[in-house]
Motif scaffolding. Structure first.
Motif, mmCIF file in Angstrom:
data_model
loop_
_atom_site.group_PDB
_atom_site.id
_atom_site.type_symbol
_atom_site.label_atom_id
_atom_site.label_comp_id
_atom_site.label_asym_id
_atom_site.label_seq_id
_atom_site.Cartn_x
_atom_site.Cartn_y
_atom_site.Cartn_z
ATOM 1 N N ASP A 97 0.853 -1.177 0.000
ATOM 2 C CA ASP A 97 0.000 0.000 0.000
ATOM 3 C C ASP A 97 0.893 1.232 0.000
ATOM 4 O O ASP A 97 2.082 1.142 -0.326
ATOM 5 C CB ASP A 97 -0.969 -0.009 1.178
ATOM 6 C CG ASP A 97 -0.265 -0.134 2.527
ATOM 7 O OD1 ASP A 97 0.957 0.149 2.589
ATOM 8 O OD2 ASP A 97 -0.913 -0.497 3.519
ATOM 9 N N THR A 99 2.308 2.783 2.299
ATOM 10 C CA THR A 99 3.454 2.733 3.216
ATOM 11 C C THR A 99 4.684 2.133 2.552
ATOM 12 O O THR A 99 5.794 2.275 3.069
ATOM 13 C CB THR A 99 3.103 1.917 4.477
ATOM 14 O OG1 THR A 99 2.794 0.571 4.102
ATOM 15 C CG2 THR A 99 1.919 2.526 5.211
ATOM 16 N N ALA A 165 -0.434 8.469 8.230
ATOM 17 C CA ALA A 165 -1.363 7.430 8.686
ATOM 18 C C ALA A 165 -2.356 7.121 7.554
ATOM 19 O O ALA A 165 -1.950 6.618 6.512
ATOM 20 C CB ALA A 165 -2.071 7.850 9.967
ATOM 21 N N ASP A 166 -3.640 7.450 7.726
ATOM 22 C CA ASP A 166 -4.648 7.159 6.713
ATOM 23 C C ASP A 166 -5.013 8.388 5.896
ATOM 24 O O ASP A 166 -6.157 8.546 5.451
ATOM 25 C CB ASP A 166 -5.921 6.601 7.380
ATOM 26 C CG ASP A 166 -5.714 5.181 7.869
ATOM 27 O OD1 ASP A 166 -4.855 4.483 7.308
ATOM 28 O OD2 ASP A 166 -6.410 4.767 8.813
ATOM 29 N N ARG A 167 -4.025 9.269 5.678
ATOM 30 C CA ARG A 167 -4.272 10.474 4.878
ATOM 31 C C ARG A 167 -3.147 10.680 3.867
ATOM 32 O O ARG A 167 -1.989 10.413 4.159
ATOM 33 C CB ARG A 167 -4.333 11.723 5.764
ATOM 34 C CG ARG A 167 -5.445 11.750 6.776
ATOM 35 C CD ARG A 167 -5.450 13.084 7.516
ATOM 36 N NE ARG A 167 -4.256 13.299 8.309
ATOM 37 C CZ ARG A 167 -3.959 14.448 8.926
ATOM 38 N NH1 ARG A 167 -4.767 15.482 8.805
ATOM 39 N NH2 ARG A 167 -2.860 14.560 9.643
ATOM 40 N N ARG A 184 -8.469 10.548 2.032
ATOM 41 C CA ARG A 184 -8.375 9.356 2.889
ATOM 42 C C ARG A 184 -7.701 8.211 2.137
ATOM 43 O O ARG A 184 -7.761 8.130 0.910
ATOM 44 C CB ARG A 184 -9.765 8.896 3.325
ATOM 45 C CG ARG A 184 -10.488 9.878 4.197
ATOM 46 C CD ARG A 184 -11.820 9.328 4.670
ATOM 47 N NE ARG A 184 -11.661 8.239 5.632
ATOM 48 C CZ ARG A 184 -12.525 7.984 6.616
ATOM 49 N NH1 ARG A 184 -13.605 8.726 6.744
ATOM 50 N NH2 ARG A 184 -12.329 6.987 7.451
ATOM 51 N N THR A 185 -7.094 7.298 2.934
ATOM 52 C CA THR A 185 -6.467 6.115 2.336
ATOM 53 C C THR A 185 -6.733 4.862 3.168
ATOM 54 O O THR A 185 -5.938 3.923 3.138
ATOM 55 C CB THR A 185 -4.943 6.307 2.199
ATOM 56 O OG1 THR A 185 -4.368 6.473 3.508
ATOM 57 C CG2 THR A 185 -4.611 7.511 1.345
ATOM 58 N N ASP A 186 -7.831 4.832 3.903
ATOM 59 C CA ASP A 186 -8.125 3.689 4.772
ATOM 60 C C ASP A 186 -8.068 2.378 3.996
ATOM 61 O O ASP A 186 -8.693 2.236 2.945
ATOM 62 C CB ASP A 186 -9.525 3.814 5.385
ATOM 63 C CG ASP A 186 -9.783 5.166 6.015
ATOM 64 O OD1 ASP A 186 -9.502 6.178 5.369
ATOM 65 O OD2 ASP A 186 -10.286 5.199 7.148
ATOM 66 N N ASP A 187 -7.334 1.412 4.514
ATOM 67 C CA ASP A 187 -7.279 0.065 3.931
ATOM 68 C C ASP A 187 -6.934 0.071 2.446
ATOM 69 O O ASP A 187 -7.434 -0.753 1.669
ATOM 70 C CB ASP A 187 -8.609 -0.664 4.144
ATOM 71 C CG ASP A 187 -8.933 -0.854 5.619
ATOM 72 O OD1 ASP A 187 -7.999 -1.135 6.389
ATOM 73 O OD2 ASP A 187 -10.105 -0.703 6.004
ATOM 74 N N TRP A 372 -14.182 5.511 1.021
ATOM 75 C CA TRP A 372 -13.003 5.120 1.795
ATOM 76 C C TRP A 372 -13.368 4.738 3.225
ATOM 77 O O TRP A 372 -12.660 3.954 3.855
ATOM 78 C CB TRP A 372 -11.975 6.254 1.800
ATOM 79 C CG TRP A 372 -11.223 6.368 0.518
ATOM 80 C CD1 TRP A 372 -11.470 7.227 -0.514
ATOM 81 C CD2 TRP A 372 -10.096 5.579 0.105
ATOM 82 N NE1 TRP A 372 -10.577 7.024 -1.538
ATOM 83 C CE2 TRP A 372 -9.713 6.015 -1.182
ATOM 84 C CE3 TRP A 372 -9.372 4.552 0.703
ATOM 85 C CZ2 TRP A 372 -8.644 5.464 -1.876
ATOM 86 C CZ3 TRP A 372 -8.304 4.001 0.007
ATOM 87 C CH2 TRP A 372 -7.947 4.447 -1.256
ATOM 88 N N ASP A 373 -14.473 5.268 3.742
ATOM 89 C CA ASP A 373 -14.857 4.935 5.113
ATOM 90 C C ASP A 373 -15.730 3.689 5.178
ATOM 91 O O ASP A 373 -16.205 3.324 6.253
ATOM 92 C CB ASP A 373 -15.566 6.119 5.786
ATOM 93 C CG ASP A 373 -16.879 6.489 5.102
ATOM 94 O OD1 ASP A 373 -17.275 5.795 4.140
ATOM 95 O OD2 ASP A 373 -17.506 7.479 5.524
#
Length: 484
Positions: A97, A99, A165-167, A184-187, A372-373
């Motif tokens: 991802d 990261t 983090a998730d941004r 956002r970048t959740d999951d 994203w949520d």
């Protein structure tokens, strides 16, 4: 005998009682206030020092400003502390991802640019255009963010991209103006973390691709028979593509390009990219520019026909002939999707029905735009053999047509070429029986219902479906139908 004094106590002798009301802020509120003040002071000093050095010039004009405020603020705004991932980390990790992205671009060592970007993020001025995707915090980072890109992807344009983090945060300098875009970048995963938009300008977009993307091409989603045109990937991982005709590619949520675009739906270019075989073999997928910082992953789920109880089908990549043919028919409906909040759109053909009066076969589809949520907005459509799709139902913030909402029933009034009206209904693979009550009484076994509609002005009938499990669902609509 104990004597109790009645005189006033000194401040040092005051005893707190559980019933006392305290008007001073609590310790936690005081700490939050001090941290916010430290952030503001740090950013102000950074920007002031940067302006002073820019005016003074000299050999030290590119050095970072002195830091002040809380230790966390100093660390988070220090370019020397930015997280930088090794170039080949993506090929040696189980977490593919954002990261795993290395820092790329010709200005990753430009401390003055990085200082301005971090300082603007911490304390944007009134002249800074800020666009924040729904449900995202614009707060400064609480720790040093990860640097993904720093460079000049367009004439007179500087861009810095951070991961916190998730941004995802994109800082842009263009024509003396500064802007911030936060998404956002959740999951995020191998597909939804495959690209970031750096610039949009003059009908084209410049994007930074994930390090695991081996090849890239562009195809017109409205022309499924055409082949994808290969795109060169720059040494810094960037590609340039055309933007969709109309406003979908330049929504007002993009601070750097607010106000661009025109109305209408014409050719819709989408990215077709392939992952490196070091990640997964023969894995190609589509990414659509729907106006957000991150392109949207397009998938397709074909209808389940034939077997008595066919297995559930999962969304698959929309790169095969059948998927491309169906997306070509629905491509212009992507203009209804807010790409700032959505990470993936799946087109699910959940039923096929024979239209009355020997008119041909029609396809029932549910298009789910997953945010994203985790929330999802769905649109049910009926596509006859000729002509455009007919809008049937629309529901927001629903699990319907997704992993946790696999049962769906939809109904609509359809008018045949003869002028007669018919009540049509169809359900997903587990539907065993459909029942109409109210202005129309009808019951049919199977996944589809066709009946002559009641004469106007009768209200539409109430439709329910019985699943093979015995559960009953209602027709999907904006009132939350579709759940058992």
């Amino acid at each position: 005998m104990l004597s109790v004094g009645t005189g006033p106590r000194s401040a040092s002798e005051t005893i707190s009682h559980p019933a006392d009301v305290h008007t001073r802020p609590t310790d936690l509120l005081l700490r939050r206030t001090r941290v916010r003040a430290a952030w503001g002071l740090t950013a102000v000093l950074l920007l002031a020092a940067g302006l002073t050095r820019a005016t003074a010039g000299g050999p030290d004009s590119g050095l970072p400003a002195p830091y002040a405020g809380a230790p966390a603020a100093r660390a988070a705004l220090d370019p020397a502390r930015l997280v930088r991932v090794p170039a080949q980390a993506w090929s040696d990790t189980g977490r593919v991802d954002f990261t795993a992205w290395p820092a790329r671009g010709p200005r990753t060592g430009d401390r003055a640019l990085l200082t301005r970007a971090l300082g603007t993020w911490a304390a944007p001025t009134s002249q800074t255009a800020v666009a924040v995707a729904p449900g995202v915090s614009a707060e400064p980072p609480g720790h040093p963010p990860q640097l993904l890109f720093a460079g000049d992807p367009g004439p007179g344009t500087l861009v810095v991209v951070f991961l916190d983090a998730d941004r995802i945060v994109r800082y842009t300098e263009r024509g003396g103006r500064r802007s911030l875009d936060i998404a956002r970048t959740d999951d995020a995963n191998v597909t939804t973390a495959a690209a970031v938009t750096l610039t949009r300008d003059a009908g084209t977009a410049r994007r930074l691709l994930a390090p695991w993307i081996a090849t890239a091409g562009v195809r017109d989603l409205t022309a499924p028979a055409g082949a994808a045109r290969p795109l060169p990937i720059g040494s810094d991982g960037t590609v340039t593509t055309d933007l969709p005709h109309g406003a979908a590619g330049q929504r007002e949520g993009d601070a750097a390009t607010r106000g661009a675009g025109s109305e209408g739906c014409g050719p819709r270019p989408v990215l077709e990219v392939a992952s490196s075989p070091r990640i997964v073999e023969k894995h190609a997928f589509l990414l659509a520019d729907l106006g957000g910082l991150l392109p949207v992953h397009l998938t397709y789920t074909p209808p389940a026909e034939g077997a008595d109880v066919p297995p559930a089908r999962q969304p698959r990549e929309a790169t095969g002939p059948a998927a491309l043919a169906r997306w070509a028919q629905e491509a212009c409906t992507l203009g209804e999707v807010d790409g700032r909040a959505v990470r993936a759109v799946n087109l699910w053909d959940f039923a096929v029905t024979e239209l009355p009066e020997s008119t041909g076969r029609a396809v029932w589809s549910c298009t789910r735009a997953t945010h994203w949520d985790g929330r999802g907005d769905v649109r049910i459509r009926l596509r006859p053999p000729t002509g455009a799709s007919l809008a049937v139902a629309h529901a927001e913030s629903t699990a319907a047509c997704g992993r946790f909402g696999q049962h769906v029933l939809a109904a609509t009034l359809w008018r045949a070429p003869s002028g007669r009206g018919y009540q049509l209904a169809a359900g997903s693979r587990e539907v065993a029986e459909i029942t109409a009550t109210g202005s129309l009484h009808s019951r049919t076994a199977g996944r589809t219902l066709t009946a002559q509609a009641p004469p106007a002005p009768a209200p539409p009938p109430a439709l329910t479906a019985t699943l093979r499990s015995g559960a009953v669902i209602t027709a999907l609509d904006a009132r939350g139908g579709g759940r058992d």
